[in-house]
Scaffold this active site. Structure first.
Site, PDB file in Angstrom:
ATOM      1  N   HIS A  15       1.160  -1.109   0.234  1.00 26.88           N
ATOM      2  CA  HIS A  15       0.079  -0.108  -0.426  1.00 26.88           C
ATOM      3  C   HIS A  15       1.094   1.142   0.241  1.00 26.88           C
ATOM      4  CE1 HIS A  15      -3.646  -2.772   1.428  1.00 26.88           C
ATOM      5  NE2 HIS A  15      -3.799  -2.258   0.915  1.00 26.88           N
ATOM      6  N   LYS A  28      -0.441   4.529   4.044  1.00 30.60           N
ATOM      7  CA  LYS A  28      -1.554   4.436   5.296  1.00 30.60           C
ATOM      8  C   LYS A  28      -1.111   4.045   6.621  1.00 30.60           C
ATOM      9  CE  LYS A  28      -3.307  -0.414   4.820  1.00 30.60           C
ATOM     10  NZ  LYS A  28      -4.966   0.229   5.134  1.00 30.60           N
TER      11      LYS A  28
HETATM   12  N1  NDP Z   1     -12.894  -1.051   3.101  1.00 29.35           N
HETATM   13  C1  NDP Z   1     -12.132  -0.228   1.854  1.00 29.35           C
HETATM   14  O1  NDP Z   1     -12.295  -0.797   1.014  1.00 29.35           O
HETATM   15  C2  NDP Z   1     -11.117   0.184   2.417  1.00 29.35           C
HETATM   16  C3  NDP Z   1     -11.192   0.841   3.666  1.00 29.35           C
HETATM   17  N2  NDP Z   1     -10.212   2.002   3.381  1.00 29.35           N
HETATM   18  C4  NDP Z   1      -9.885   2.356   4.825  1.00 29.35           C
HETATM   19  O2  NDP Z   1     -10.286   3.749   5.277  1.00 29.35           O
HETATM   20  C5  NDP Z   1     -10.412   4.466   6.686  1.00 29.35           C
HETATM   21  C6  NDP Z   1      -9.550   5.472   5.483  1.00 29.35           C
HETATM   22  O3  NDP Z   1      -9.351   5.953   4.102  1.00 29.35           O
HETATM   23  P1  NDP Z   1      -8.580   7.238   3.786  1.00 29.35           P
HETATM   24  O4  NDP Z   1      -9.937   7.979   2.970  1.00 29.35           O
HETATM   25  O5  NDP Z   1      -7.517   6.590   2.145  1.00 29.35           O
HETATM   26  O6  NDP Z   1      -7.910   7.602   4.714  1.00 29.35           O
HETATM   27  P2  NDP Z   1      -7.323   9.247   4.291  1.00 29.35           P
HETATM   28  O7  NDP Z   1      -6.169  10.165   5.594  1.00 29.35           O
HETATM   29  O8  NDP Z   1      -6.982   9.699   3.469  1.00 29.35           O
HETATM   30  O9  NDP Z   1      -9.119  10.244   5.491  1.00 29.35           O
HETATM   31  C7  NDP Z   1      -9.540  10.031   6.402  1.00 29.35           C
HETATM   32  C8  NDP Z   1     -10.102  11.497   6.676  1.00 29.35           C
HETATM   33  O10 NDP Z   1     -10.760  11.369   7.794  1.00 29.35           O
HETATM   34  C9  NDP Z   1     -10.060  12.657   8.637  1.00 29.35           C
HETATM   35  N3  NDP Z   1     -10.512  11.995   9.811  1.00 29.35           N
HETATM   36  C10 NDP Z   1      -9.915  11.774  11.668  1.00 29.35           C
HETATM   37  N4  NDP Z   1     -10.264  11.659  11.944  1.00 29.35           N
HETATM   38  C11 NDP Z   1     -11.697  11.671  12.134  1.00 29.35           C
HETATM   39  C12 NDP Z   1     -13.019  12.105  12.903  1.00 29.35           C
HETATM   40  N5  NDP Z   1     -13.031  11.910  14.003  1.00 29.35           N
HETATM   41  N6  NDP Z   1     -14.304  12.127  12.593  1.00 29.35           N
HETATM   42  C13 NDP Z   1     -14.193  12.066  10.712  1.00 29.35           C
HETATM   43  N7  NDP Z   1     -13.384  13.005   9.935  1.00 29.35           N
HETATM   44  C14 NDP Z   1     -11.657  12.705  10.732  1.00 29.35           C
HETATM   45  C15 NDP Z   1      -8.721  12.350   8.566  1.00 29.35           C
HETATM   46  O11 NDP Z   1      -8.277  14.316   8.949  1.00 29.35           O
HETATM   47  P3  NDP Z   1      -6.962  14.194   9.193  1.00 29.35           P
HETATM   48  O12 NDP Z   1      -5.817  13.791   7.811  1.00 29.35           O
HETATM   49  O13 NDP Z   1      -6.587  16.119   8.822  1.00 29.35           O
HETATM   50  O14 NDP Z   1      -6.972  13.743  10.569  1.00 29.35           O
HETATM   51  C16 NDP Z   1      -8.763  12.442   7.031  1.00 29.35           C
HETATM   52  O15 NDP Z   1      -8.943  13.698   6.042  1.00 29.35           O
HETATM   53  C17 NDP Z   1      -8.647   3.645   6.781  1.00 29.35           C
HETATM   54  O16 NDP Z   1      -8.757   3.262   7.500  1.00 29.35           O
HETATM   55  C18 NDP Z   1      -8.318   2.888   5.024  1.00 29.35           C
HETATM   56  O17 NDP Z   1      -7.001   1.504   6.127  1.00 29.35           O
HETATM   57  C19 NDP Z   1      -9.509   2.845   3.028  1.00 29.35           C
HETATM   58  C20 NDP Z   1      -9.967   2.457   1.414  1.00 29.35           C
HETATM   59  C21 NDP Z   1     -10.408   1.029   0.840  1.00 29.35           C
HETATM   60  O1  LIG Z   2      -5.865   1.965   3.580  1.00 25.03           O
HETATM   61  C1  LIG Z   2      -5.664   1.871   2.173  1.00 25.03           C
HETATM   62  O2  LIG Z   2      -5.685   2.728   1.207  1.00 25.03           O
HETATM   63  C2  LIG Z   2      -6.390   0.716   1.911  1.00 25.03           C
HETATM   64  N1  LIG Z   2      -7.301  -0.296   3.425  1.00 25.03           N
HETATM   65  C3  LIG Z   2      -8.425  -0.803   3.231  1.00 25.03           C
HETATM   66  C4  LIG Z   2      -7.433  -2.085   3.745  1.00 25.03           C
HETATM   67  O3  LIG Z   2      -7.062  -1.970   5.092  1.00 25.03           O
HETATM   68  O4  LIG Z   2      -7.415  -3.400   3.868  1.00 25.03           O
HETATM   69  C5  LIG Z   2      -8.634  -1.346   1.294  1.00 25.03           C
HETATM   70  C6  LIG Z   2      -7.533  -0.922   0.872  1.00 25.03           C
HETATM   71  O5  LIG Z   2      -6.619  -2.263   0.652  1.00 25.03           O
HETATM   72  C7  LIG Z   2      -7.172   0.395   0.656  1.00 25.03           C
END
Ligand code: NDP
Ligand SMILES: O=C(O)C1=N[C@H](C(=O)O)C[C@H](O)C1
Length: 238
Positions: free
Chosen positions: A135, A139
């Site tokens: 990744h 992450k």
């Molecule tokens: N299930 C799936 O298919 C997938 C899951 N994921 C997961 O999703 C999560 C987010 O990924 P991603 O979008 O890439 O991460 P990012 O870091 O890009 O986005 C997370 C966002 O949440 C914000 N944030 C932090 N604390 C809070 C809060 N209390 N309430 C609301 N927002 C908050 C952050 O702000 P700031 O940065 O300013 O702290 C940031 O903008 C991860 O756990 C990732 O592993 C990702 C892709 C696919």
């Molecule tokens: O953090 C990510 O980007 C992703 N998170 C998920 C995971 O932890 O498996 C899904 C995807 O692989 C992307």
């Protein structure tokens, strides 16, 4: 539908594009700067909340939504020690909750093949199995939630593995997960079975975040009007 986006990072923004393309309305965006707005008042007209934040914040956000009577689709990884509490809250409050470690349809097909292959491999003890995930460097968690789901699929179907470990191991009963962080990779997962004479390798490669975002929106459409706890297996069979 009227959607609340909880988390407006990489995934929140990708999901926003899919929601607009499918004719939904984004009525509320909660990010780290306005978490106080995640209350019953602001959530009053919301059909579904879509939560992609951080391992530390997901559980609190989910609880607030369910207590306000709003169904939640959550994709945040690495908070699942609290899942039983969310399931209980859903029962108590007659709520609705959808979780997937990976919302990509391709990965969920891969999960099914992974479970089948693990079961088949019970008869072929000469093969050892390992998982590798790669990744982007932003992450926050390792191993990925997807790698954990793959590991659980192997552990519950392959008798000779007892637990997964992130990193290297020489204990035959331990299932090794290697977590690699490299530049801008959206998410690549590989399961390898290896014997002295050959290897079998299965890889899922996400080309972008679009597949995750589309799956999360499909889950929100599926969850609307339902009660209870759901997963991608329910969506894939619907
Ligand atoms: N299930 C799936 O298919 C997938 C899951 N994921 C997961 O999703 C999560 C987010 O990924 P991603 O979008 O890439 O991460 P990012 O870091 O890009 O986005 C997370 C966002 O949440 C914000 N944030 C932090 N604390 C809070 C809060 N209390 N309430 C609301 N927002 C908050 C952050 O702000 P700031 O940065 O300013 O702290 C940031 O903008 C991860 O756990 C990732 O592993 C990702 C892709 C696919
Ligand atoms: O953090 C990510 O980007 C992703 N998170 C998920 C995971 O932890 O498996 C899904 C995807 O692989 C992307």
């Amino acid at each position: 539908m009227k959607i609340a986006l909880v988390g407006y990072g990489k995934m929140g923004k990708e999901i926003e594009q899919i929601l607009i393309a499918r004719g939904h309305t984004i009525s509320l965006i909660i990010d780290v700067n306005n978490t106080a707005d995640l209350d019953a008042d602001h959530l009053r007209d919301i059909d579904v909340a879509i939560e992609f934040t951080t391992p530390q914040t997901a559980y609190g956000n989910i609880v607030k939504c369910i207590e306000a009577g709003v169904p939640v689709v959550c994709g945040t990884t690495a908070w699942l020690d609290k899942l039983p509490e969310v399931e209980q809250l859903c029962k108590t409050k007659q709520g609705a909750f959808f979780y997937a470690s990976n919302y990509s349809i391709g990965v969920n097909i891969f999960f099914e093949i992974n479970r089948y292959l693990a079961e088949l491999m019970n008869r072929f003890g000469e093969y050892d199995v390992t998982i590798e995930e790669t990744h982007h460097t932003q992450k926050k968690d390792a191993p990925s939630g997807t790698a954990v789901t793959l590991a659980e699929g192997i552990l519950s179907n392959l008798g000779r593995k007892r637990k997964w470990v992130c990193g290297t191991t020489t204990v035959p009963e331990e299932l090794e997960i290697a977590a690699i962080r490299r530049s801008i990779v959206p998410g690549t997962h590989t399961v390898t079975y290896e014997s002295d004479v050959d290897s079998i390798t299965m890889t899922h490669t996400a080309k972008s975040r679009r597949g995750f975002a589309l799956g999360a929106v499909l889950a929100a459409e599926f969850l609307r009007g339902k009660k209870g706890v759901y997963s991608m297996e329910d969506l894939m069979r619907a």
